[in-house]
Write an enzyme that holds these catalytic residues in place. Structure first.
Site, PDB file in Angstrom:
ATOM      1  N   HIS B  82       0.055  -3.475 -18.796  1.00 49.27           N
ATOM      2  CA  HIS B  82      -0.541  -4.784 -18.511  1.00 49.27           C
ATOM      3  C   HIS B  82      -1.132  -4.789 -17.113  1.00 49.27           C
ATOM      4  O   HIS B  82      -0.494  -4.344 -16.161  1.00 49.27           O
ATOM      5  CB  HIS B  82       0.516  -5.879 -18.604  1.00 49.27           C
ATOM      6  CG  HIS B  82      -0.036  -7.226 -18.264  1.00 49.27           C
ATOM      7  ND1 HIS B  82      -0.753  -7.973 -19.161  1.00 49.27           N
ATOM      8  CD2 HIS B  82      -0.008  -7.955 -17.109  1.00 49.27           C
ATOM      9  CE1 HIS B  82      -1.132  -9.104 -18.578  1.00 49.27           C
ATOM     10  NE2 HIS B  82      -0.695  -9.110 -17.329  1.00 49.27           N
ATOM     11  N   ASP B 161       5.593 -20.948 -22.053  1.00 51.65           N
ATOM     12  CA  ASP B 161       4.787 -20.457 -20.933  1.00 51.65           C
ATOM     13  C   ASP B 161       3.388 -21.049 -20.987  1.00 51.65           C
ATOM     14  O   ASP B 161       2.832 -21.439 -19.964  1.00 51.65           O
ATOM     15  CB  ASP B 161       4.707 -18.936 -20.953  1.00 51.65           C
ATOM     16  CG  ASP B 161       3.693 -18.439 -19.930  1.00 51.65           C
ATOM     17  OD1 ASP B 161       3.957 -18.643 -18.737  1.00 51.65           O
ATOM     18  OD2 ASP B 161       2.641 -17.913 -20.322  1.00 51.65           O
ATOM     19  N   ARG B 168       1.038 -26.186 -14.576  1.00 49.77           N
ATOM     20  CA  ARG B 168       1.040 -25.652 -13.205  1.00 49.77           C
ATOM     21  C   ARG B 168      -0.377 -25.584 -12.653  1.00 49.77           C
ATOM     22  O   ARG B 168      -0.619 -25.832 -11.466  1.00 49.77           O
ATOM     23  CB  ARG B 168       1.693 -24.266 -13.185  1.00 49.77           C
ATOM     24  CG  ARG B 168       3.212 -24.329 -13.364  1.00 49.77           C
ATOM     25  CD  ARG B 168       3.807 -22.954 -13.631  1.00 49.77           C
ATOM     26  NE  ARG B 168       3.393 -21.995 -12.639  1.00 49.77           N
ATOM     27  CZ  ARG B 168       3.178 -20.694 -12.877  1.00 49.77           C
ATOM     28  NH1 ARG B 168       3.360 -20.207 -14.096  1.00 49.77           N
ATOM     29  NH2 ARG B 168       2.789 -19.894 -11.923  1.00 49.77           N
ATOM     30  N   SER B 183       5.816 -15.839 -16.116  1.00 51.27           N
ATOM     31  CA  SER B 183       4.739 -16.118 -17.059  1.00 51.27           C
ATOM     32  C   SER B 183       4.200 -14.826 -17.673  1.00 51.27           C
ATOM     33  O   SER B 183       4.091 -14.690 -18.894  1.00 51.27           O
ATOM     34  CB  SER B 183       3.629 -16.875 -16.316  1.00 51.27           C
ATOM     35  OG  SER B 183       2.519 -17.055 -17.144  1.00 51.27           O
ATOM     36  N   LYS B 187       5.121 -13.170 -21.875  1.00 50.83           N
ATOM     37  CA  LYS B 187       4.165 -12.756 -22.902  1.00 50.83           C
ATOM     38  C   LYS B 187       4.341 -11.278 -23.255  1.00 50.83           C
ATOM     39  O   LYS B 187       4.287 -10.897 -24.421  1.00 50.83           O
ATOM     40  CB  LYS B 187       2.739 -13.042 -22.426  1.00 50.83           C
ATOM     41  CG  LYS B 187       2.383 -14.524 -22.564  1.00 50.83           C
ATOM     42  CD  LYS B 187       1.068 -14.875 -21.916  1.00 50.83           C
ATOM     43  CE  LYS B 187       1.216 -14.814 -20.396  1.00 50.83           C
ATOM     44  NZ  LYS B 187       0.102 -15.452 -19.664  1.00 50.83           N
TER      45      LYS B 187
END
Lengths: 434, 434
Positions: B82, B161, B168, B183, B187
């Site tokens: 990621h 999230d 947010r 967050s 995922k």
């Protein structure tokens, strides 16, 4: 302008501009700024604080969010007194007539509200016939004639504060001194008085437990008054135990009337005089603090203050026989004594517990629809510094039933009795001026 | 449990318990806890932070708020990679085939989303016929056979999230390292991989501008992985300018394919190898870092990596002729050169401006309904440290029209040319392990 940028600026420790604060208060009042942005801003303010300028602007914006009462048709300098709240606080019923007797107009609008006991109006309604519903014209005329009137609050004062306070209450953002100061002052300023005397409570039974916090709150409120050009002074007074001996509705009227008749209940007489001295001085009724104090003491002792109270009650339709003979005020049927479990000196009387016990009896409202019982209440027979024998009565509940276990237990738990002598707490801790 | 008490605890610097965090995440997902309490808590977390334990629990609770993808029918150790996001980041198209060629399964579920360019799927769809719609069974079979497949994301991953991030975003509570880490990791963890390699970007074009913040974010994410027993490693890589030379959809596929064919585009090759080394080591494909690096380099140079890419494209219905001959990939009709206004060394290339220019051309979506043009993009001819003569081309826009003033201006503004020689920024700043 975007609200998220306003939040971020405060979060980063920035100082909000007049435009940003008005944008927030107006948008929040109208509903274009949602609760979730307001609560984030409130939490950022909790951590970052606000400058005197920001707090002043916030307060002004909240005042401007609703109606502002116009007292201009009342002759003379109008002084308002506000207490940050305590148990057994019947000071307004003493300062009102005392200041009126000195020729200074007191135009009070009051609510009912929730709490340990009723609000100002509920307490006055202990007197049969007492009526607070009157037109603006009747109210003005009454103050001009008698120098004192109390009306039910009409108009939409500081709705921004109302909305924001409800939000703060459920988002853990109440405990912020600039926000508390702004909230109190916005309502006071919208009430239209020319100057303000604040009674800021400090101690275990107060919203502010420490003298340091109480002083900071007082300073903040005095600064706001200064910012908007309204003379403001704060007396920091002790709330480590209830004020006086009586808690309830008729109970408190009874005790206030006693002080107005010259009875020396030390804490009540002393604090009432202190506040009345500053109120009358703000109005220019006396040329010095010494002169004010001397004349106001005399007013309590020579019947002028009591007479002002009697005139006021009569003018508002109240049954003055109840004032002339206080035993005629409502009183519930049963008396329940709370005895000391062991001998010793009273160390502490937790005011919040005493207040809760009074509410259990029916003296106050837990929810808006609760009915108040004017005749129930609590009489404290012992206060901090008193010595008590085992079995001697600490306090008496006046109740609608012969036993009231939850109130009894709460009141019993309010007292701490110890083996060592305990000094009476200082009553007046400080005076804060601009 | 009352949410206001949870907020107050965090506000006062307390450590929230597992129960309190789950109460919040579950209540917020279901809607029993309102936005205004969630935003107040987020602001309190912004100021007070969270312990590793709290952040781990928050992440787990967010994972549990929705579907968790089950990859157990895929043989072998599944590694996910990621990136925290940058401009010109086509690394996944290189590491995917490279790792698959080493026998390590890569099962990627991807979205489209908003941004400067399209998402992973949009980029792959530059290849005619490429199809990401497949059943779970077909996806599993494809990964088992070819070691690499990309499917459109199905399922409701970490809805807590999603909801919290939107909140947010409008309450200035995005910039909190534990919240960002939670967050991202929620995922990733919901996506079901056995271990995770993170590419945390740092620099002017990254979400985290400073190395210190990037390192803190990387450490937090690695700790979360550790907390939930999922091996996680982070590479901190530079984003002071776009990665490689190509920005766009077909543009990026073209450049990735070139690297897979052994072309040495230094930053792309180096970073892809670094990430692939850690991914394959996590899967146990090699016995040492040296061995991994040697074999993966060879894979780029001897055609194994390219072959894995070709197989993957073919398996998903893509037209491999476009891979065999990259000039067949979509390319818009017009080329617009951006010349240097004066001579000097390239000091900076603002990645965000380059990305915005690409979006102006039509390479990305500003809103969900925008159509992507696969054939438009940007080619950077000069990068930081290069010398440029006045009038020499800095970059070329591939556009659907002969002129595109807003994109041209944005791209021109992205370059800073100075009189002094400028070093190429370090590409890999740090590796963070548990």
């Amino acid at each position: 302008m975007r609200m998220v940028d306003v939040i971020e600026k405060k979060r980063n420790g920035g100082v909000l501009s007049k435009e940003e604060i008005h944008y927030f208060v107006e948008g929040y009042t109208e509903g274009t700024i949602p609760d979730y942005q307001a609560s984030a801003l409130m939490m950022a303010v909790y951590f970052r604080g606000m400058t005197a300028e920001e707090t002043g602007t916030l307060t002004e914006a909240m005042v401007q969010s609703g109606d502002v009462i116009d007292l201009s048709s009342i002759h003379g300098h109008k002084v308002d007194k506000h207490s940050t709240g305590g148990v057994g606080d019947k000071i307004s019923f003493i300062t009102g007539p005392l200041v009126a007797a000195a020729g200074v107009p007191v135009a009070k609008m009051s609510g009912r509200g929730l709490g340990h006991t009723g609000g100002t109006i509920d307490k006055l309604e202990s007197i049969a016939g007492f009526n607070v519903e009157m037109s603006k014209e009747a109210f003005t005329a009454s103050v001009n004639e008698h120098k004192l009137a109390v009306a039910g609050q009409t108009g939409n004062l500081a709705p921004a504060d109302k909305k924001l306070y409800s939000l703060r209450d459920v988002t853990a953002t109440v405990d912020s001194i600039p926000l508390i100061a702004g909230s109190i002052m916005s309502k006071k300023l919208a009430s239209g008085a020319d100057s303000i005397v604040l009674d800021v409570k400090t101690g275990s039974g107060a919203f502010m437990k420490s003298l340091e916090d109480s002083r900071a709150l007082a300073e903040e409120m005095v600064r706001i008054g200064d910012h908007v050009g309204r003379e403001t002074l704060a007396v920091i007074s002790d709330m480590n135990q209830p004020l006086g001996h009586e808690i309830g509705n008729a109970n408190e009227i009874r005790e206030a009337a006693a002080v107005l008749s010259g009875e020396n209940i030390p804490d009540l007489r002393k604090l009432s005089l202190e506040l009345a001295v500053h109120m009358t001085l703000q109005a220019g009724a006396y040329s010095s603090e010494e002169e004010a104090r001397r004349d106001l003491e005399a007013s309590l002792d020579d019947g002028r203050a009591f007479q002002a109270f009697r005139t006021f009650v009569q003018a508002q339709g109240g049954d003055v026989s109840m004032i002339d003979d206080l035993s005629l005020l409502p009183r519930a049927d049963h008396e329940i004594a709370i005895p000391a479990e062991h001998a010793g000196w009273v160390q502490e009387i937790d005011a919040a517990s005493v207040g809760t016990a009074a509410m259990y009896l029916g003296a106050g409202r837990a929810t808006k629809d609760d009915e108040i019982d004017h005749g129930v209440g609590i009489t404290l027979k012992k206060k901090i510094g008193d010595y008590v024998e085992a079995g001697e009565t600490l306090a008496v509940l006046t109740a609608a039933s012969a036993a009231h276990p939850d109130a009894e237990e709460k009141l019993r738990g309010a007292y701490t009795i110890g083996a060592s002598r305990q000094d009476v707490p200082e009553l007046i801790h400080d005076i804060i001026r601009a």
